[in-house]
Design a protein around this motif. Sequence first.
Motif, PDB file in Angstrom:
ATOM      1  N   LYS A  36       0.833  -1.219   0.000  1.00 53.55           N
ATOM      2  CA  LYS A  36       0.000   0.000   0.000  1.00 53.55           C
ATOM      3  C   LYS A  36       0.857   1.254   0.000  1.00 53.55           C
ATOM      4  N   TYR A  37       2.008   1.199   0.666  1.00 58.05           N
ATOM      5  CA  TYR A  37       2.915   2.350   0.614  1.00 58.05           C
ATOM      6  C   TYR A  37       3.318   2.624  -0.834  1.00 58.05           C
ATOM      7  N   ALA A  38       3.761   1.589  -1.531  1.00 52.61           N
ATOM      8  CA  ALA A  38       4.203   1.756  -2.919  1.00 52.61           C
ATOM      9  C   ALA A  38       3.061   2.242  -3.802  1.00 52.61           C
ATOM     10  N   ARG A  39       1.866   1.713  -3.596  1.00 55.05           N
ATOM     11  CA  ARG A  39       0.723   2.164  -4.401  1.00 55.05           C
ATOM     12  C   ARG A  39       0.416   3.645  -4.139  1.00 55.05           C
ATOM     13  N   GLY A  40       0.615   4.067  -2.899  1.00 53.80           N
ATOM     14  CA  GLY A  40       0.398   5.471  -2.555  1.00 53.80           C
ATOM     15  C   GLY A  40       1.411   6.411  -3.193  1.00 53.80           C
ATOM     16  N   GLU A  41       2.542   5.868  -3.624  1.00 50.02           N
ATOM     17  CA  GLU A  41       3.583   6.667  -4.262  1.00 50.02           C
ATOM     18  C   GLU A  41       3.404   6.780  -5.776  1.00 50.02           C
ATOM     19  N   ILE A  42       2.427   6.076  -6.341  1.00 44.71           N
ATOM     20  CA  ILE A  42       2.166   6.170  -7.780  1.00 44.71           C
ATOM     21  C   ILE A  42       1.597   7.556  -8.060  1.00 44.71           C
ATOM     22  N   ALA A  43       2.152   8.211  -9.067  1.00 42.96           N
ATOM     23  CA  ALA A  43       1.686   9.553  -9.425  1.00 42.96           C
ATOM     24  C   ALA A  43       0.192   9.513  -9.749  1.00 42.96           C
ATOM     25  N   PRO A  44      -0.577  10.435  -9.180  1.00 43.22           N
ATOM     26  CA  PRO A  44      -2.022  10.400  -9.374  1.00 43.22           C
ATOM     27  C   PRO A  44      -2.469  10.630 -10.819  1.00 43.22           C
ATOM     28  N   GLY A  45      -1.680  11.306 -11.611  1.00 46.28           N
ATOM     29  CA  GLY A  45      -2.103  11.638 -12.968  1.00 46.28           C
ATOM     30  C   GLY A  45      -1.736  10.619 -14.032  1.00 46.28           C
ATOM     31  N   LEU A  46      -1.257   9.461 -13.629  1.00 47.87           N
ATOM     32  CA  LEU A  46      -0.852   8.467 -14.629  1.00 47.87           C
ATOM     33  C   LEU A  46      -2.036   7.992 -15.458  1.00 47.87           C
ATOM     34  N   ASP A  47      -1.765   7.752 -16.737  1.00 49.18           N
ATOM     35  CA  ASP A  47      -2.828   7.184 -17.575  1.00 49.18           C
ATOM     36  C   ASP A  47      -3.044   5.734 -17.154  1.00 49.18           C
ATOM     37  N   PRO A  48      -4.203   5.156 -17.493  1.00 45.96           N
ATOM     38  CA  PRO A  48      -4.535   3.806 -17.024  1.00 45.96           C
ATOM     39  C   PRO A  48      -3.507   2.737 -17.389  1.00 45.96           C
ATOM     40  N   VAL A  49      -2.895   2.817 -18.550  1.00 52.71           N
ATOM     41  CA  VAL A  49      -1.905   1.812 -18.960  1.00 52.71           C
ATOM     42  C   VAL A  49      -0.669   1.905 -18.068  1.00 52.71           C
ATOM     43  N   ALA A  50      -0.204   3.112 -17.815  1.00 55.36           N
ATOM     44  CA  ALA A  50       0.966   3.302 -16.960  1.00 55.36           C
ATOM     45  C   ALA A  50       0.648   2.903 -15.518  1.00 55.36           C
ATOM     46  N   ARG A  51      -0.545   3.227 -15.049  1.00 59.23           N
ATOM     47  CA  ARG A  51      -0.951   2.852 -13.695  1.00 59.23           C
ATOM     48  C   ARG A  51      -0.992   1.332 -13.560  1.00 59.23           C
ATOM     49  N   GLU A  52      -1.516   0.643 -14.561  1.00 55.86           N
ATOM     50  CA  GLU A  52      -1.560  -0.820 -14.544  1.00 55.86           C
ATOM     51  C   GLU A  52      -0.147  -1.405 -14.513  1.00 55.86           C
ATOM     52  N   ALA A  53       0.767  -0.810 -15.274  1.00 58.31           N
ATOM     53  CA  ALA A  53       2.163  -1.273 -15.269  1.00 58.31           C
ATOM     54  C   ALA A  53       2.797  -1.049 -13.895  1.00 58.31           C
ATOM     55  N   ALA A  54       2.497   0.084 -13.267  1.00 59.69           N
ATOM     56  CA  ALA A  54       3.035   0.362 -11.937  1.00 59.69           C
ATOM     57  C   ALA A  54       2.481  -0.637 -10.911  1.00 59.69           C
ATOM     58  N   GLU A  55       1.189  -0.922 -10.979  1.00 61.42           N
ATOM     59  CA  GLU A  55       0.579  -1.902 -10.069  1.00 61.42           C
ATOM     60  C   GLU A  55       1.206  -3.285 -10.260  1.00 61.42           C
ATOM     61  N   LYS A  56       1.437  -3.677 -11.509  1.00 56.11           N
ATOM     62  CA  LYS A  56       2.060  -4.969 -11.792  1.00 56.11           C
ATOM     63  C   LYS A  56       3.478  -5.009 -11.222  1.00 56.11           C
ATOM     64  N   ALA A  57       4.212  -3.924 -11.380  1.00 56.52           N
ATOM     65  CA  ALA A  57       5.576  -3.868 -10.853  1.00 56.52           C
ATOM     66  C   ALA A  57       5.589  -4.011  -9.327  1.00 56.52           C
TER      67      ALA A  57
END
Length: 138
Positions: A36-57
């Motif tokens: 959850k810490y790492a997910r909270g560090e994902i930039a809020p403005g990411l497009d859905p594809v980039a957000r999905e890649a970040a979640e997978k990582a």
Amino acid sequence: MASYEFELAPPPEPGRDRELWLMHAAGLILFEDVGKYARGEIAPGLDPVAREAAEKAINDALYGLMMVIDGVSGRLTNDEHQVTLGFSAKLEAAPHASPSEPTVLDLFNSDGMCIGFHHWREGDFGPDAVIRTSGDKV
């Protein structure tokens, strides 16, 4: 929420159920405090594809940590020595409670953190509640 913000549920009696409960507690701590810490560090403005890649990582990194905990990876060796990492979950009396013998589970010798990972990713932390929430099992 960070794990310290939850209230720990009462543990099962000593034995197999307590070992499994400790494994689930360790999984909950890792998913809350690392995932959850790492997910909270994902930039809020990411497009859905980039957000999905970040979640997978994030999930891939957590799974990689589970493999190190299980001893699948995470070992340096030569002919005379080896270096490994140790991970354990410890249930002990709270500072203000009556002292009692702690229960320590070496996670390397547990049922396998990699097995638990897939359940924990879905929010399933076992049949015995690890934390107390508004009457719900978590």
